[in-house]
Design a protein around this motif. Structure first.
Motif, mmCIF file in Angstrom:
data_model
loop_
_atom_site.group_PDB
_atom_site.id
_atom_site.type_symbol
_atom_site.label_atom_id
_atom_site.label_comp_id
_atom_site.label_asym_id
_atom_site.label_seq_id
_atom_site.Cartn_x
_atom_site.Cartn_y
_atom_site.Cartn_z
ATOM 1 N N LYS A 62 -46.986 46.065 50.758
ATOM 2 C CA LYS A 62 -47.878 46.779 51.671
ATOM 3 C C LYS A 62 -49.339 46.431 50.280
ATOM 4 O O LYS A 62 -49.146 46.291 49.591
ATOM 5 C CB LYS A 62 -47.731 47.446 52.249
ATOM 6 N N ASP B 378 -48.117 41.145 67.106
ATOM 7 C CA ASP B 378 -48.774 41.141 65.935
ATOM 8 C C ASP B 378 -49.554 42.103 66.016
ATOM 9 O O ASP B 378 -49.742 42.551 64.105
ATOM 10 C CB ASP B 378 -49.295 39.993 66.968
ATOM 11 N N VAL B 381 -47.719 44.717 63.728
ATOM 12 C CA VAL B 381 -47.365 44.433 61.966
ATOM 13 C C VAL B 381 -48.718 44.447 61.240
ATOM 14 O O VAL B 381 -48.314 45.023 60.655
ATOM 15 C CB VAL B 381 -46.659 43.243 62.028
ATOM 16 N N LYS B 382 -50.276 44.380 62.059
ATOM 17 C CA LYS B 382 -50.838 44.498 62.027
ATOM 18 C C LYS B 382 -51.402 45.745 61.551
ATOM 19 O O LYS B 382 -51.908 46.268 59.728
ATOM 20 C CB LYS B 382 -52.013 43.432 62.230
ATOM 21 N N GLY B 385 -47.520 47.322 59.627
ATOM 22 C CA GLY B 385 -46.039 46.386 59.306
ATOM 23 C C GLY B 385 -44.689 45.718 59.768
ATOM 24 O O GLY B 385 -44.756 45.939 61.035
ATOM 25 N N ASN B 386 -44.005 45.375 58.621
ATOM 26 C CA ASN B 386 -43.447 44.685 59.485
ATOM 27 C C ASN B 386 -42.109 45.407 58.887
ATOM 28 O O ASN B 386 -41.215 44.779 58.082
ATOM 29 C CB ASN B 386 -43.111 43.191 59.275
ATOM 30 N N TYR B 387 -41.101 45.996 59.852
ATOM 31 C CA TYR B 387 -40.146 46.890 59.371
ATOM 32 C C TYR B 387 -38.490 45.233 59.313
ATOM 33 O O TYR B 387 -38.137 45.791 58.393
ATOM 34 C CB TYR B 387 -39.463 47.196 60.464
ATOM 35 N N GLU B 389 -38.788 42.514 58.052
ATOM 36 C CA GLU B 389 -39.779 41.747 56.900
ATOM 37 C C GLU B 389 -40.176 42.942 55.485
ATOM 38 O O GLU B 389 -39.892 42.355 54.647
ATOM 39 C CB GLU B 389 -40.815 40.810 57.032
ATOM 40 N N GLU B 391 -42.221 44.690 55.484
ATOM 41 C CA GLU B 391 -43.667 45.229 54.733
ATOM 42 C C GLU B 391 -43.908 46.333 55.156
ATOM 43 O O GLU B 391 -43.858 46.614 56.663
ATOM 44 C CB GLU B 391 -43.867 43.378 54.807
ATOM 45 N N ASP B 401 -47.123 53.401 60.625
ATOM 46 C CA ASP B 401 -45.523 52.541 60.515
ATOM 47 C C ASP B 401 -44.594 53.262 61.483
ATOM 48 O O ASP B 401 -44.067 51.989 62.597
ATOM 49 C CB ASP B 401 -44.769 52.824 59.964
ATOM 50 N N SER B 404 -45.307 51.368 65.282
ATOM 51 C CA SER B 404 -45.085 49.913 65.280
ATOM 52 C C SER B 404 -43.324 49.770 65.378
ATOM 53 O O SER B 404 -42.875 48.554 65.776
ATOM 54 C CB SER B 404 -45.445 49.424 64.146
ATOM 55 N N LEU B 408 -42.094 46.881 67.949
ATOM 56 C CA LEU B 408 -41.116 45.483 67.415
ATOM 57 C C LEU B 408 -39.627 45.616 67.582
ATOM 58 O O LEU B 408 -39.451 44.820 67.923
ATOM 59 C CB LEU B 408 -40.964 45.873 65.531
#
Lengths: 794, 432
Positions: A62, B378, B381-382, B385-387, B389, B391, B401, B404, B408
């Protein structure tokens, strides 16, 4: 080629060889690679909470905050890659959703970090359509305005309090988006360094109350200058709007004030526009004050001085100058007075014991550089409230203390130095000498080297555990320092204090130094603004009267330069009666007060600091020249050096043909040349200690917001709780002894004056001691800073 | 193989008493370790063999964590137990504290011995008043029996244990915020590195473990790491406590072997309430991604299987939802929780949790817009993070996290319900 301590990294394709473990943001800053940030500040600990400095580090899962990511060998960083920019823009969006769009009415507008960074990373239209957060503002005193709706929670202000000021006044309460900066229970912040949070705040949440809404940042002119209220000489930038000083901010200087400034230096400028400013020369005629022109005023002054010399002799002139006077002013005054054979010239207005002045070093200095204070192992402060008297040195000692230095103090009160103190001894001015003698005895010094007066005390001294502790601490420190503060220098037993302090320092191989009153006491000694020595410590044909004697033995004529005699002298009552009984008093002064109108005969308006040019020598011996920055409208005030120059011309003295302060400085440099700044001296002359009596000893500390005439007229500073501190403090034991436990007001009798004062029971005060703050409206009605007083219930 | 470890004595009368615990071999393994002065490395090896993974939610191998402490370094070291159990849906540690406090105490003493700590703290969730009292009683019993204090079993090893009651902040379950809280400060996570193993409580090396992890240690050491591993499956050792809640007939805590099919666990909990259809399951506490019921029915309850299915085992809080559940309303509830519990330190989480909550709330109340859905994704994710992907989040701790992941996953699996809400300004499912 990398060794263990250096690593090779790559930022934005640039290969850099850097020290291992350093944070990425520092490396980038050094390499001129711009990374946006809000919470990060070089002089504060890392918080990593704003997330603005997220950068793209290859192989990291990250984006990482550059402020908290130590460099490692082979690291490849992108600060402008799509991933980095996306992360930074995302943070920016989060910061802005609840930030008000009030830049047009925000005082920070135009110099706002958020505004600047938003220009680069913010979007044009917000996706956030919900209601914005509103936070109630808090009143935290007369210096700082809060607009907490604008706060972005970077916590710089909180960390500043904890880490630099040593006083945790601001904190965050509440969780999540309800988190608020405040003082918990609403009160005025009391730190002497509080104004620095204004500079630290990256947005307009904390702004300067005295200057807000008065000008836009881009309308201001900036002039560098030197602070004039303590012996440090902080570097500052004077921001003027048209010709007025609008505000003052620090100029970063790692050797003196780093990026900080004391509130006194920051907000004193407000005194420059006080209604008390003297705008035109004035003459008293038949008891009436009349405005006049400069020529008449100066001719009158000259004539009065000549009359005195002719009728009574030059010895009947007394010249007192503020230790805040510039080097140039003092130099010319010395040149003038010695040429007319008047040696009654002094700047040591708050001193009572002059018995060892002949043995004093040429100039008093700190004995080390300001930065070196950070690396001390132990410090003994004698008669010093360093955090308030010299706030910049307080910061340095706090740093030393954090690294493990042991701080000891022997004071009239155990002061809250905003740092843990290893040993703190409270003693009134008489006992303070005995405490020092006991420390000297615990160090087993060779008493045969002590002069007789000190030796007797040494023999009698009782060593207690606290004395041995201080002795051990000083002895064990590899780099120790004994410092005589302002209050030690004002003590009626200054000579004895210095003898023991020097003996202690010598025995422990410590550094030894002074902290003097005003901005230029060091320069005053150097230019001979003392009655017993000429320039540069050279001997002169006769010695004149010192500041105190000049007032105890009233002169026929007084020339007072930049002082208010009832506030700036150690004994205001004697001083006032001296000038009242004299025939003629000339005041060169930026201000006029009703007392001054009573005792003066001529008032000559001089340009105060910020309106004139000159030089100060700070306590390290550093020579710092500054130019004028602002000018008061409708004022005929002149730089004092020009006035003295004209007087010199009237007296027809050679070498008074100066056209600028620079020319005077050049002559000073030629005459004085290199000067030595070591404090070495052997003191044998001393005032004998009075016998112990069962009495109350009054001890005083100059109130930091009453230290000189400008500060006393700065309204915001006068509105602080600190400036209003005007009570008499005694400890619970004494209160019990005097049956004053429940009293709130007492009658204080000092000499032949009796006044009513509010009482504070305060166990930091020494036994049998009454502590007062000095140079205030109350203290000027009492006798000298130090003395025996009586107390009774009112 | 149910109730083999932490719940071994659950059915016994006054299971929390010292004599009951000792009647089934309690404190024997401690005695053996202390008297034989077992090499700490041996203990760590045994734990590594057992593949005991952190039961607080992150699943980090306990043996490995203990090996990070340099036990022979001079100076104070600490073992801290995280009993702050705040993850919505989780109530397993509460029952360990209530019914088997001595297993925890024994586990903590062993941990202290292994990592060289002579002081332990048990940070108990503020609302757990009864468990706190049980623990205090148990500590007193242990102290009276010489199991705590100086020179335990004459071994020369000293260990003191203190309970510390929290004050109700979810964030104090984050280990470094927990340390701050013990120190008397505002509960805010610390930036890492430095990690607690080098700079922990009061700046000293500290190991923090979950209650269930520590309470499992005595049984593992007494019956062997291999025995524990064999209960479960490779890389997912042992049995695990699952707190099954929501729309089931018999909600409760179940200590079952790792890898048990979800359907069996659901059966143990009495099946879906009123025999309705299983709609969705949050398998590991409110912070993990939600999974549709049909995916869960094909999944086994262990770290690796659930990860493969698209969620996380987390703290083992299994939240069951039947087909009458409105997913928008559930997300509104969860998002509100994270908004209230964000500590406020980091920008993305402080601002993002409120943003998400407000938008979901708006949708729930019929004021949503279609473009809100992409924006929600969005923003999530910002912030966190994007679980999907892999990230990570943008914040100091994982609360970003955690806040989020529900957004998601709800949007991924139940987007239609959100669209329906926006379009029709009402729920797709009938209300009760």
């Amino acid at each position: 080629m990398s060794d263990a301590s250096t690593v090779t990294i790559e930022i934005d394709g640039k290969t850099l060889e850097v020290k291992a473990g350093v944070m990425l943001i520092d490396i980038a800053d050094d390499a001129n690679i711009d990374i946006p940030r809000f919470c990060y500040h070089r002089h504060l600990t890392i918080a990593a909470n704003c997330r603005m400095c997220l950068v793209d580090v290859e192989n990291a899962p990250k984006p990482l905050p550059a402020c908290a990511t130590p460099v490692m060998d082979g690291m490849k960083v992108h600060t402008k890659s799509a991933r980095a920019i996306a992360a930074q823009k995302a943070t920016m969006e989060f910061l802005l959703i609840n930030h008000p769009l009030d830049c047009p009415i925000c005082d920070q507008g135009g110099e706002c970090e958020l505004q600047d960074v938003a220009m680069a990373y913010g979007g044009d239209v917000s996706r956030y359509t919900e209601g914005k957060r509103v936070v109630k503002d808090k009143d935290i005193g007369p210096l700082i305005s809060t607009d907490l709706t604008r706060c972005i929670h970077c916590t710089r202000c909180i960390r500043f309090g904890e880490e630099i000021a040593g006083l945790r006044e601001l904190g965050a309460t509440g969780r999540g988006e309800n988190m608020q900066i405040g003082t918990y229970i609403e009160h005025a912040v009391s730190s002497e360094l509080s104004g620095n949070v204004i500079d630290l705040c990256p947005v307009g949440a904390l702004t300067a109350k005295p200057s807000r809404y008065s000008a836009r940042a881009w309308e201001l002119n900036q002039y560098p200058s030197i602070a004039a209220h303590d012996c440090i000489g902080s570097h500052l930038s004077v921001h003027t709007f048209r010709s007025d000083t609008n505000r003052i901010v620090p100029i970063e200087n790692s050797e003196i004030n780093e990026c900080w400034l004391s509130d006194r230096d920051r907000f004193s400028y407000k005194g420059l526009t006080s209604r008390d400013r003297l705008l035109k020369p004035m003459i008293k005629m038949d008891g009436q004050w009349r405005e006049t022109d400069w020529q008449t005023a100066l001719e009158k002054t000259f004539a009065a001085m000549q009359d005195t010399i002719r009728n009574y002799g030059a010895d009947q002139i007394g010249v007192l100058a503020s230790p805040n006077s510039t080097l140039e002013e003092l130099y010319l005054l010395k040149k003038l007075t010695s040429n007319i054979d008047c040696f009654n010239f002094d700047h040591r207005l708050r001193q009572l014991d002059f018995s060892h002045q002949d043995q004093a070093p040429m100039i008093p200095t700190l004995g080390s550089s300001i930065t070196d204070l950070e690396s001390l192992d132990s410090v003994l402060l004698i008669g010093s409230n360093i955090s308030k008297e010299q706030p910049m040195l307080g910061i340095r000692l706090r740093k030393a203390q954090k690294k493990g230095a042991k701080i000891c103090q022997i004071n009239h009160r155990v002061y809250d130095l905003r740092m843990p103190c290893e040993v703190g001894i409270a003693a009134h001015y008489r006992n303070l000498v005995l405490e020092l003698a006991a420390v000297a005895k615990a160090l087993n010094i060779d008493s045969s080297l002590l002069p007789h007066a000190a030796n007797t005390l040494f023999v009698q001294a009782q060593i207690l555990e606290k004395h041995s502790q201080i002795a051990e601490i000083l002895k064990n420190g590899e780099k120790s320092h004994v410092i005589l503060g302002n209050q030690a220098i004002s003590s009626p037993y200054y000579s004895l204090v210095e003898i023991f302090a020097r003996a202690i320092a010598t025995s422990c191989n410590c550094l030894f130094g002074y902290l003097t009153d005003g901005a230029n006491a060091t320069g005053a000694w150097l230019t001979g603004a003392i009655p017993h020595r000429d320039y540069n410590g050279a001997s002169q044909k006769t010695a004149g009267l010192n500041a105190q004697s000049m007032l105890e033995q009233p002169r026929n004529l007084y020339l007072l330069h930049n002082i208010e005699i009832d506030y700036d002298c150690a004994d205001p009552v004697t001083a006032l009666s001296a000038v009242a009984s004299s025939d003629f008093v000339v005041c060169m002064t930026p201000y006029v007060s009703s007392d001054m109108q009573n005792y003066a005969d001529i008032l000559l308006p001089i340009s105060p600091y910020l309106e004139t040019s000159g030089t100060f020598i700070n306590i390290e011996g550093r020579v710092q020249t500054f130019a004028g920055a602002s000018k008061l409208k409708n004022s005929e005030a002149r730089p004092a050096w020009k006035i003295i120059r004209v007087l010199g011309n009237y007296f027809d003295i050679d070498g008074f043909e100066f056209n600028s302060s620079k020319e005077i400085l050049e002559e000073i440099e030629r005459t004085i040349g290199e000067f030595k700044g070591d404090n070495t001296a052997t003191i044998t002359e001393a005032t004998a200690l009075a016998d112990k009596e069962d009495v109350i000893y009054r001890c005083s500390e100059v109130n930091m917001y009453h230290s000189d005439s400008i500060v006393r007229r700065s309204e915001p500073l006068q509105n602080t709780p600190e400036a209003k501190e005007d009570r008499i403090h005694i400890n619970a034991d004494l209160a019990k002894k005097l049956n004053l436990e429940r009293a709130t007001q007492v009658l204080v009798k000092h000499g032949n004056k009796t006044i009513a004062m509010h009482l504070a029971i305060d166990d930091t005060v020494a036994n049998d001691c009454a502590w007062t703050s000095f140079a205030t409206a109350t203290s000027k009605k009492l006798g000298p800073m130090y003395g025996v007083i009586e107390l009774e219930a009112d | 193989m149910v109730n083999e470890v932490c719940f071994k004595n659950i059915d016994k009368d006054k299971a929390w008493k010292l004599d009951v615990y000792q009647s089934t071999g309690g404190y024997n393994v401690l005695k053996k370790i202390l008297q034989e002065k077992t090499d700490p490395a041996t203990i760590i090896d045994e734990l590594k063999t057992s593949v005991l993974r952190g039961r607080g939610g992150a699943g980090f191998p306990t043996g490995l964590k203990w090996s990070f402490m340099r036990r022979d370094d001079p100076g104070q070291k600490y073992i801290v137990c995280n009993s702050d159990e705040g993850e919505p849906g989780t109530c397993k540690d509460r029952d360990i504290l209530r019914y088997n406090p001595h297993a925890l105490i024994e586990g903590m003493i062993i941990a202290g011995y292994t990592i060289g700590a002579s002081v332990g703290y048990n940070y108990i969730r503020g609302e757990f008043w009864q468990p706190y009292e049980r623990c205090e009683e148990a500590i007193e019993e242990a102290r009276a029996a010489g199991l705590l204090g100086k020179n335990i079993f004459g071994s020369g090893f000293d260990f003191e244990l203190h309970s510390h009651l929290g004050a109700g902040a979810y964030i104090c379950g984050e280990e470094t915020a927990l340390l701050e809280s013990i120190e008397g400060k505002k509960g805010q996570p610390r930036f890492k590195p430095p990690f607690p193993a080098s700079y922990g409580l009061y700046g000293k090396p500290t190991t923090i473990n979950n209650t269930e992890s520590l309470a499992s240690v005595p049984e593992i050491l007494s019956r062997g790491g291999q025995w524990f591993l064999d209960i479960g499956k490779p890389n997912n050792g042992g049995s695990k406590l699952f707190s099954v809640s929501g729309h089931v007939n018999k909600p409760g805590n179940f200590e079952v072997p790792m890898g048990m099919p979800f359907s069996e666990l659901l059966e143990m909990a009495g099946g879906v309430r009123h025999g309705r259809r299983l709609k969705a399951v949050i398998p590991g506490g409110s912070s993990v991604p939600i999974l549709p019921g049909e995916i869960m029915m094909d999944t086994n309850m262990d770290y690796d299987s659930i990860t493969e299915a698209g969620s996380l085992l987390g703290s083992g809080a299994v939240i069951i939802m039947d087909d009458l559940t409105c997913m928008v309303s559930v997300l509104a509830n969860l998002s509100h929780f994270y908004m209230s519990e964000s500590c406020g330190q980091c920008t993305p989480c402080r601002e993002g949790t409120g943003w998400l909550s407000r938008v979901v709330h708006r949708i729930e109340h019929g004021e949503g817009r279609m473009e809100d859905l992409d924006m929600l994704f969005d923003v999530a994710v910002k912030m966190g993070g994007n679980y999907y992907e892999r990230e990570g989040g943008r914040t100091i701790c994982a609360l970003g996290d955690a806040a989020s992941m529900p957004v998601l996953s709800f949007l991924k699996h139940f987007r239609k319900e959100f669209e329906y809400h926006i379009e029709h300004k009402k729920c797709m499912v009938a209300r009760y």
